[in-house]
Design a protein around this motif. Structure first.
Motif, PDB file in Angstrom:
ATOM      1  N   ILE A   1      -8.999   9.348   3.578  1.00 24.37           N
ATOM      2  CA  ILE A   1      -8.525   8.881   4.886  1.00 24.37           C
ATOM      3  C   ILE A   1      -9.384   9.456   5.992  1.00 24.37           C
ATOM      4  CG2 ILE A   1      -6.162   8.352   4.248  1.00 24.37           C
ATOM      5  CD1 ILE A   1      -5.415  11.186   5.110  1.00 24.37           C
ATOM      6  N   ASN A   2     -10.636   9.601   5.692  1.00 23.08           N
ATOM      7  CA  ASN A   2     -11.580  10.067   6.705  1.00 23.08           C
ATOM      8  C   ASN A   2     -12.022   8.861   7.535  1.00 23.08           C
ATOM      9  OD1 ASN A   2     -13.551  11.168   8.209  1.00 23.08           O
ATOM     10  ND2 ASN A   2     -14.854  11.811   6.498  1.00 23.08           N
ATOM     11  N   LYS A   3     -11.554   8.839   8.775  1.00 19.95           N
ATOM     12  CA  LYS A   3     -11.806   7.663   9.610  1.00 19.95           C
ATOM     13  C   LYS A   3     -13.290   7.432   9.848  1.00 19.95           C
ATOM     14  CE  LYS A   3      -8.952   8.479  12.987  1.00 19.95           C
ATOM     15  NZ  LYS A   3      -8.360   8.458  14.333  1.00 19.95           N
ATOM     16  N   ASN A   4     -14.045   8.535   9.819  1.00 20.40           N
ATOM     17  CA  ASN A   4     -15.463   8.413  10.151  1.00 20.40           C
ATOM     18  C   ASN A   4     -16.282   7.861   8.994  1.00 20.40           C
ATOM     19  OD1 ASN A   4     -14.855   9.590  12.607  1.00 20.40           O
ATOM     20  ND2 ASN A   4     -15.011  11.645  11.722  1.00 20.40           N
ATOM     21  N   ASP A   5     -15.657   7.805   7.833  1.00 23.65           N
ATOM     22  CA  ASP A   5     -16.363   7.304   6.659  1.00 23.65           C
ATOM     23  C   ASP A   5     -16.062   5.820   6.503  1.00 23.65           C
ATOM     24  OD1 ASP A   5     -16.828   8.663   3.349  1.00 23.65           O
ATOM     25  OD2 ASP A   5     -17.584   6.848   4.289  1.00 23.65           O
ATOM     26  N   GLN A   6     -17.112   5.031   6.632  1.00 24.20           N
ATOM     27  CA  GLN A   6     -16.912   3.567   6.589  1.00 24.20           C
ATOM     28  C   GLN A   6     -16.389   3.129   5.232  1.00 24.20           C
ATOM     29  OE1 GLN A   6     -17.060   1.552   9.161  1.00 24.20           O
ATOM     30  NE2 GLN A   6     -16.415  -0.133   7.855  1.00 24.20           N
ATOM     31  N   ARG A   7     -16.738   3.894   4.194  1.00 22.38           N
ATOM     32  CA  ARG A   7     -16.323   3.483   2.848  1.00 22.38           C
ATOM     33  C   ARG A   7     -14.809   3.445   2.724  1.00 22.38           C
ATOM     34  NH1 ARG A   7     -18.966   7.718  -0.872  1.00 22.38           N
ATOM     35  NH2 ARG A   7     -18.569   8.872   1.008  1.00 22.38           N
ATOM     36  N   THR A   8     -14.138   4.418   3.323  1.00 24.19           N
ATOM     37  CA  THR A   8     -12.689   4.476   3.187  1.00 24.19           C
ATOM     38  C   THR A   8     -12.066   3.222   3.767  1.00 24.19           C
ATOM     39  OG1 THR A   8     -12.377   5.568   5.300  1.00 24.19           O
ATOM     40  CG2 THR A   8     -12.745   6.979   3.387  1.00 24.19           C
ATOM     41  N   ILE A   9     -12.613   2.786   4.890  1.00 21.73           N
ATOM     42  CA  ILE A   9     -12.060   1.592   5.524  1.00 21.73           C
ATOM     43  C   ILE A   9     -12.396   0.362   4.707  1.00 21.73           C
ATOM     44  CG2 ILE A   9     -12.222   0.136   7.583  1.00 21.73           C
ATOM     45  CD1 ILE A   9     -12.605   2.819   9.145  1.00 21.73           C
ATOM     46  N   ASP A  10     -13.628   0.326   4.198  1.00 21.41           N
ATOM     47  CA  ASP A  10     -14.022  -0.811   3.351  1.00 21.41           C
ATOM     48  C   ASP A  10     -13.101  -0.930   2.157  1.00 21.41           C
ATOM     49  OD1 ASP A  10     -16.050  -1.386   5.019  1.00 21.41           O
ATOM     50  OD2 ASP A  10     -17.625  -0.454   3.810  1.00 21.41           O
ATOM     51  N   LYS A  11     -12.840   0.211   1.543  1.00 21.29           N
ATOM     52  CA  LYS A  11     -12.016   0.231   0.336  1.00 21.29           C
ATOM     53  C   LYS A  11     -10.601  -0.235   0.689  1.00 21.29           C
ATOM     54  CE  LYS A  11     -12.925   1.260  -3.903  1.00 21.29           C
ATOM     55  NZ  LYS A  11     -14.136   0.914  -4.609  1.00 21.29           N
ATOM     56  N   ALA A  12     -10.106   0.248   1.794  1.00 20.10           N
ATOM     57  CA  ALA A  12      -8.757  -0.127   2.203  1.00 20.10           C
ATOM     58  C   ALA A  12      -8.678  -1.624   2.448  1.00 20.10           C
ATOM     59  CB  ALA A  12      -8.371   0.639   3.466  1.00 20.10           C
ATOM     60  N   LEU A  13      -9.731  -2.168   3.062  1.00 17.81           N
ATOM     61  CA  LEU A  13      -9.742  -3.612   3.328  1.00 17.81           C
ATOM     62  C   LEU A  13      -9.814  -4.392   2.019  1.00 17.81           C
ATOM     63  CD1 LEU A  13     -12.085  -3.757   6.438  1.00 17.81           C
ATOM     64  CD2 LEU A  13      -9.615  -4.083   6.358  1.00 17.81           C
ATOM     65  N   GLU A  14     -10.565  -3.825   1.078  1.00 16.70           N
ATOM     66  CA  GLU A  14     -10.669  -4.455  -0.235  1.00 16.70           C
ATOM     67  C   GLU A  14      -9.290  -4.545  -0.880  1.00 16.70           C
ATOM     68  OE1 GLU A  14     -14.468  -2.845  -1.970  1.00 16.70           O
ATOM     69  OE2 GLU A  14     -13.247  -3.033  -3.772  1.00 16.70           O
ATOM     70  N   LEU A  15      -8.565  -3.424  -0.827  1.00 15.57           N
ATOM     71  CA  LEU A  15      -7.216  -3.394  -1.401  1.00 15.57           C
ATOM     72  C   LEU A  15      -6.300  -4.359  -0.675  1.00 15.57           C
ATOM     73  CD1 LEU A  15      -6.668   0.413  -1.989  1.00 15.57           C
ATOM     74  CD2 LEU A  15      -6.935  -1.347  -3.709  1.00 15.57           C
ATOM     75  N   LYS A  16      -6.499  -4.421   0.625  1.00 17.00           N
ATOM     76  CA  LYS A  16      -5.666  -5.316   1.420  1.00 17.00           C
ATOM     77  C   LYS A  16      -5.851  -6.746   0.944  1.00 17.00           C
ATOM     78  CE  LYS A  16      -5.543  -7.233   5.992  1.00 17.00           C
ATOM     79  NZ  LYS A  16      -6.384  -7.404   7.159  1.00 17.00           N
ATOM     80  N   GLU A  17      -7.112  -7.125   0.731  1.00 13.25           N
ATOM     81  CA  GLU A  17      -7.408  -8.471   0.228  1.00 13.25           C
ATOM     82  C   GLU A  17      -6.666  -8.728  -1.074  1.00 13.25           C
ATOM     83  OE1 GLU A  17      -9.346 -10.123   3.152  1.00 13.25           O
ATOM     84  OE2 GLU A  17      -9.237 -11.139   1.209  1.00 13.25           O
ATOM     85  N   LEU A  18      -6.693  -7.687  -1.907  1.00  9.65           N
ATOM     86  CA  LEU A  18      -6.085  -7.789  -3.234  1.00  9.65           C
ATOM     87  C   LEU A  18      -4.581  -8.017  -3.123  1.00  9.65           C
ATOM     88  CD1 LEU A  18      -7.231  -7.236  -6.170  1.00  9.65           C
ATOM     89  CD2 LEU A  18      -6.083  -5.050  -5.975  1.00  9.65           C
ATOM     90  N   TYR A  19      -3.942  -7.258  -2.223  1.00 13.29           N
ATOM     91  CA  TYR A  19      -2.485  -7.302  -2.147  1.00 13.29           C
ATOM     92  C   TYR A  19      -1.978  -8.477  -1.331  1.00 13.29           C
ATOM     93  CZ  TYR A  19      -2.614  -2.692  -4.180  1.00 13.29           C
ATOM     94  OH  TYR A  19      -2.839  -1.655  -5.026  1.00 13.29           O
ATOM     95  N   ASN A  20      -2.816  -9.013  -0.492  1.00 12.83           N
ATOM     96  CA  ASN A  20      -2.352 -10.137   0.332  1.00 12.83           C
ATOM     97  C   ASN A  20      -2.437 -11.476  -0.383  1.00 12.83           C
ATOM     98  OD1 ASN A  20      -1.416  -8.867   2.528  1.00 12.83           O
ATOM     99  ND2 ASN A  20      -3.280  -9.079   3.739  1.00 12.83           N
ATOM    100  N   LYS A  21      -2.965 -11.439  -1.604  1.00 13.93           N
ATOM    101  CA  LYS A  21      -3.125 -12.706  -2.339  1.00 13.93           C
ATOM    102  C   LYS A  21      -1.761 -13.296  -2.664  1.00 13.93           C
ATOM    103  CE  LYS A  21      -7.641 -12.459  -4.355  1.00 13.93           C
ATOM    104  NZ  LYS A  21      -8.412 -11.980  -5.476  1.00 13.93           N
TER     105      LYS A  21
END
Lengths: 97, 493
Positions: free
Chosen positions: B473-493
């Motif tokens: 949950i390090n906001k400064n790390d773009q990967r964390t946000i990318d990963k979260a968005l990836e999961l979001k895509e997965l769960y919103n299906k």
């Protein structure tokens, strides 16, 4: 209605022998299955359409044992009734069997 | 051309075509078939056709719906729908391509795990497994490369021998130094070469002597550069020259069959050897008689030197049987890494060699120029090695992060439980506890059993807020946000 009854019914309608109907029917079925196995959609006007669909492999969990299983992919035949047939059946009242 | 749809007309056509029935008959048959099926269905019977399947009526209960345009609630009346179940015959035919597949038990997850955790693992598992495999491979590579770095400092016994060896020969001291410098600087690649040399006596001891005998002749063939570069000079010289840097040639010879990957490194020794040849000419010009003597000496040396090597290496073999395994592993690892490095730098380096070295060499060469060129050559590999090290230090960080990400569901700890109020959303909770609304997916993952729709959490639901690793949950790390968005895509299906 099973296969025999179906053949009898058709033969009485067409005034041809049951043997002839049997031949025609087996041929029809073989054509249909052949087309389906090649993945072709069969559309019968006024009746419905048959379509082969692929179900992807999936992981299923046994509800009691919690054992996870990888179920392999498979092909299924989907039948969709045509709207004409649907209309015909629409007014049929529900009846417990 | 295959039609994508097979129609009733096609059935009639095939029926009449194959058996020479009249079209009329076929058509009648088709109509009779369909009408009979419909009749049977309308009697609420199931109609079974052998080898095809069963048609059955299925009641679809009435349900409420909303008129999309007006928003009015409407009731869709219940109706009968025709259900078709294919016969086993047809099913088997269709599933022929998958016939060999069977349901597999995934025993790895048989241990009783909390149900909530289990559900969330499922979609990710397949991705995670692949990632783990890749990670494992990368870790192995890194371990290997670390082990390689340690032997760099200590010179292996063979190398020492080699360093002594050239002294016995009549090569000018400058070249010796250069060669040693080169060896020291390119320590890791040269260790590969040595190990390959070590391997060869083990594998084909008998053939080695033959090889060494042939060496003089072969080396002449392998040194076309020498002929090309000095066409003006006397032919004798070029004949002598190949025999002088015999240890170098040996390296080349061994490398070439083992791995074309090493080409890059093999090129450098040849260049050096060609340079040494040029220097060798000077004594030759002073007195040609002396050279003929030298020639005879040198031709003897190459045959004797490699045999010495073998003799020294052989006794050590049985003691180091276990270390051989390591050596093999390390060489394998090195070869793989060298392979990648080679692909990466091959083009650039080749071009550089062509533009800078080959052009210069063809011009009349003076000694200082040679030295400079050698220095340039020697400096190059270090940069490559440094870059390699930098790359290898970058990798573990990423892997660690991936591991943390994959492990987030294994041992869930909770920092709080929250009762959902009116208007509360997962994103708000994520902002409150993790600092960014993007991370709501993790809360959803932990409460999947309670939340049906992640966008609409029912009021009064008690949610557990999972404890997450700081890195996730390090906001400064773009990967964390990318990963979260990836999961979001997965769960919103």
């Amino acid at each position: 209605m099973n296969h025999k009854e179906l053949v009898k019914s058709i033969s009485s309608k067409m005034n041809i022998s049951e043997q002839e109907v049997e031949n025609l029917l087996t041929e029809t079925i073989s054509v249909l299955t052949k087309e389906l196995s090649e993945g072709t959609t069969i559309g019968l006007q006024g009746f419905g359409s048959f379509e082969v669909k692929k179900k992807e492999e999936r992981i299923s969990v046994h509800p009691a044992t919690q054992a996870r299983m990888l179920v392999p992919p498979k092909q299924v035949v989907n039948f969709k009734q045509s709207t004409i047939l649907k209309e015909k059946l629409k007014d049929m009242p529900y009846e417990e069997r | 051309m295959k039609k994508d749809k097979f129609t009733a007309q096609d059935i009639i056509d095939t029926l009449s075509a194959d058996n020479k029935r009249t079209k009329r008959l076929s058509e009648d048959f088709y109509k009779a078939l369909i009408s009979t099926i419909e009749e049977g269905l309308s009697k609420r019977e199931s109609v079974k056709i052998k080898d095809l399947g069963t048609f059955k009526l299925q009641w679809v209960a009435s349900r409420k719906s909303v008129n999309v345009q007006t928003g009015e609630e409407i009731i869709i009346n219940g109706y009968y729908k025709v259900n078709f179940t294919p016969d086993t015959e047809l099913k088997n035919l269709l599933n022929k391509p998958f016939a060999h597949l069977e349901t597999v038990f995934l025993d790895e997850d048989k241990k009783p795990v909390k149900k909530t955790v289990k559900d969330t693992i499922d979609p990710i598992a397949s991705l995670g497994e692949q990632a783990k495999e890749i990670k494992g491979l990368l870790n192995e590579l890194q371990e290997v490369s670390i082990k390689i770095e340690t032997p760099d400092n200590e010179l292996s016994p063979i190398e020492e021998i080699k360093q002594q060896e050239p002294k016995t020969e009549n090569i000018s001291a400058v070249i010796e130094e250069k060669i040693q410098q080169y060896k020291a600087k390119q320590a890791s690649p040269i260790i590969i070469e040595e190990k390959i040399e070590e391997k060869i006596p083990e594998n084909n001891l008998s053939t080695i002597e033959n090889i060494t005998e042939n060496k003089v002749e072969e080396s002449k063939l392998e040194e076309p550069i020498a002929h090309v570069i000095e066409p003006e000079k006397e032919e004798k010289v070029s004949e002598i020259i190949p025999s002088v840097p015999e240890d170098k040639i040996e390296e080349n010879r061994i490398e070439e069959p083992v791995a074309p990957v090493m080409e890059e490194k093999a090129e450098e020794p040849t260049i050096i050897s060609s340079v040494s040849e040029v220097e060798e000419k000077k004594p030759e010009e002073t007195g040609k008689e002396v050279i003929t003597q030298k020639e005879s000496q040198k031709k003897e040396e190459p045959t004797s030197a490699p045999i010495k090597l073998d003799e020294i290496q052989l006794p050590t073999l049985p003691k180091k049987k276990k270390t051989w395994l390591w050596v093999l592993l390390i060489t394998l690892g090195l070869l793989i890494s060298a392979f990648f490095v080679f692909f990466f730098y091959n083009w650039n380096f080749n071009q550089w060699v062509h533009t800078h070295i080959l052009k210069d060499i063809q011009e009349p060469i003076n000694e200082e120029g040679i030295k400079n060129q050698l220095d340039e050559i020697l400096q190059l590999p270090i940069e490559e090695i440094e870059e390699e090290i930098v790359q290898s230090t970058v990798r573990p960080v990423r892997d660690e992060w991936e591991e943390v990400f994959n492990a987030r569901l294994n041992n869930p700890e909770y920092i709080a439980t929250v009762k959902v109020n009116e208007g509360s959303r997962l994103a708000f909770l994520a902002e409150r506890y993790y600092g960014s609304p993007h991370y709501w997916v993790y809360i959803y993952e932990a409460n999947k059993d309670k939340i049906r729709n992640p966008n609409m959490v029912n009021e009064g639901t008690t949610l557990r807020i999972p404890k997450l690793d700081e890195r996730l949950i390090n906001k400064n790390d773009q990967r964390t946000i990318d990963k979260a968005l990836e999961l979001k895509e997965l769960y919103n299906k």
